[in-house]
Design a protein around this motif. Structure first.
Motif, PDB file in Angstrom:
ATOM      1  N   HIS A 132      -4.889   8.399   3.577  1.00 18.55           N
ATOM      2  CA  HIS A 132      -3.436   8.243   3.540  1.00 18.55           C
ATOM      3  C   HIS A 132      -2.767   8.853   4.766  1.00 18.55           C
ATOM      4  CE1 HIS A 132      -3.219   6.706  -0.574  1.00 18.55           C
ATOM      5  NE2 HIS A 132      -1.921   6.601  -0.418  1.00 18.55           N
ATOM      6  N   LEU A 134      -3.403   4.378   6.079  1.00 14.32           N
ATOM      7  CA  LEU A 134      -2.207   3.775   5.490  1.00 14.32           C
ATOM      8  C   LEU A 134      -1.045   3.727   6.463  1.00 14.32           C
ATOM      9  CD1 LEU A 134      -0.751   2.643   3.015  1.00 14.32           C
ATOM     10  CD2 LEU A 134      -0.319   4.985   2.281  1.00 14.32           C
ATOM     11  N   CYS A 153     -11.072   5.751   2.904  1.00 12.38           N
ATOM     12  CA  CYS A 153      -9.635   5.454   2.921  1.00 12.38           C
ATOM     13  C   CYS A 153      -8.842   6.739   3.120  1.00 12.38           C
ATOM     14  CB  CYS A 153      -9.218   4.786   1.613  1.00 12.38           C
ATOM     15  SG  CYS A 153     -10.002   3.184   1.321  1.00 12.38           S
ATOM     16  N   ILE A 206      -4.308  -0.300   7.252  1.00 10.10           N
ATOM     17  CA  ILE A 206      -4.425  -1.266   6.162  1.00 10.10           C
ATOM     18  C   ILE A 206      -3.741  -2.580   6.521  1.00 10.10           C
ATOM     19  CG2 ILE A 206      -2.380  -0.356   4.979  1.00 10.10           C
ATOM     20  CD1 ILE A 206      -5.539  -1.772   3.266  1.00 10.10           C
ATOM     21  N   VAL A 260      -6.691  -1.702  -3.262  1.00 11.24           N
ATOM     22  CA  VAL A 260      -6.129  -2.741  -2.396  1.00 11.24           C
ATOM     23  C   VAL A 260      -7.057  -2.992  -1.205  1.00 11.24           C
ATOM     24  CG1 VAL A 260      -4.241  -3.247  -0.793  1.00 11.24           C
ATOM     25  CG2 VAL A 260      -3.740  -2.441  -3.095  1.00 11.24           C
ATOM     26  N   THR A 261      -7.647  -1.916  -0.668  1.00 17.12           N
ATOM     27  CA  THR A 261      -8.635  -2.072   0.401  1.00 17.12           C
ATOM     28  C   THR A 261      -9.799  -2.938  -0.075  1.00 17.12           C
ATOM     29  OG1 THR A 261      -8.059   0.098   1.328  1.00 17.12           O
ATOM     30  CG2 THR A 261     -10.200  -0.826   1.945  1.00 17.12           C
ATOM     31  N   SER A 282       0.819  -1.217   0.000  1.00 11.08           N
ATOM     32  CA  SER A 282       0.000   0.000   0.000  1.00 11.08           C
ATOM     33  C   SER A 282       0.847   1.259   0.000  1.00 11.08           C
ATOM     34  CB  SER A 282      -0.937  -0.001   1.214  1.00 11.08           C
ATOM     35  OG  SER A 282      -1.833  -1.083   1.142  1.00 11.08           O
ATOM     36  N   PHE A 284      -4.595   2.623  -3.569  1.00  8.40           N
ATOM     37  CA  PHE A 284      -4.780   2.248  -2.165  1.00  8.40           C
ATOM     38  C   PHE A 284      -6.222   1.807  -1.911  1.00  8.40           C
ATOM     39  CE2 PHE A 284      -5.539   4.124   2.265  1.00  8.40           C
ATOM     40  CZ  PHE A 284      -5.180   2.952   2.914  1.00  8.40           C
TER      41      PHE A 284
END
Length: 254
Positions: free
Chosen positions: A139, A191, A137, A207, A95-96, A84, A92
């Motif tokens: 970062h 993240l 999500c 994550i 991927v989640t 990630s 990202f």
């Protein structure tokens, strides 16, 4: 063990293509992975057979998207956080979504909807009857209190709007056939953190901990916020029962 060098190669490819390029030299990949050229070529031929890369003279060219490569790396056992960290915000989110998919959730990415004339976006929605995870999500780090409070408040209201208007959102309504109730859980996935926290009853999940959170979700249900929603398909309406609150929960019998 052949498996480990291939993981290092996939990680090196993700690192080397972060700027947007789709190819790199064997020399650069050798430097990134620490593998000698002869061993590197041997494992690249295997990855070429898998359809992931193509060897052209002294260059390695990606034959799949970075997301596909990241998913392949995750499936092969590469650490979720390491993967990630090499992705942009859209990657990202994907991927989640992949983590949810691997835990038997039906997934909707980047859901855009309107409710009471206001436009909303939800990064990832995961459905596994009778649960719906509404995921935002992030970062950034959660160690800044004001920023976290604002993000949680906004996401709870976003989830409330989703609960009210879910049958008016075709992408979501089509997946709710046969559901007469659901529990919608606002969740933030970050993240850059090491530990999961529950802030104002909303789970903030790194994550790297998402897989374990999904696998152990039943243990968290009595302490996390949710919207209990009754679904009436005949009237195409939903009803939020009470206010969102942590709740005792029993999984339905299979």
């Amino acid at each position: 063990m052949a498996f480990l060098p291939r993981l290092r190669i996939m990680l090196g490819l993700l690192e080397g293509t972060k700027s947007g390029k789709i190819a790199m030299s064997l020399k650069e990949l050798s430097e990134r992975t620490g593998l000698p050229p002869s061993l590197l070529r041997e494992h690249l031929r295997f990855l070429q057979g898998e359809g992931l890369v193509k060897l052209i003279d002294e260059d390695v060219v990606l034959e799949v998207t970075r997301i596909d490569l990241a998913i392949k790396a995750l499936e092969a056992g590469l650490d979720v956080e390491r993967v990630s960290n090499l992705l942009d915000w859209r990657e990202f989110e994907h991927v989640t979504a992949q983590c949810l998919d691997m835990n038997q959730y039906e997934v909707i990415e980047h859901l855009i909807f309107k409710c009471q004339r206001r436009r909303y976006e939800v990064d990832v929605v995961g459905l596994r009857k009778p649960l719906i995870l509404c995921i935002d999500c992030k970062h950034w780090s959660y160690n800044r209190g004001a920023r976290l409070r604002s993000a949680v408040k906004e996401h709870v209201e976003r989830t409330r709007s989703l609960s009210k208007c879910m049958l008016k959102i075709p992408k979501l309504a089509n997946r709710l056939s046969g559901w007469n109730k659901c529990f919608i859980i606002p969740t933030l996935v970050t993240l850059r953190e090491s530990f999961m926290i529950v802030y104002e009853a909303v789970p903030i999940v790194p994550i790297r901990k998402l897989n374990s959170f999904l696998q152990e979700l039943e243990a968290y249900l009595e302490s996390i916020l949710h919207f209990k929603v009754e679904i009436d398909h005949e009237d195409k309406s939903t009803n939020i029962v009470g206010e969102p609150y942590p709740f005792p929960f029993k999984w339905p019998e299979k």
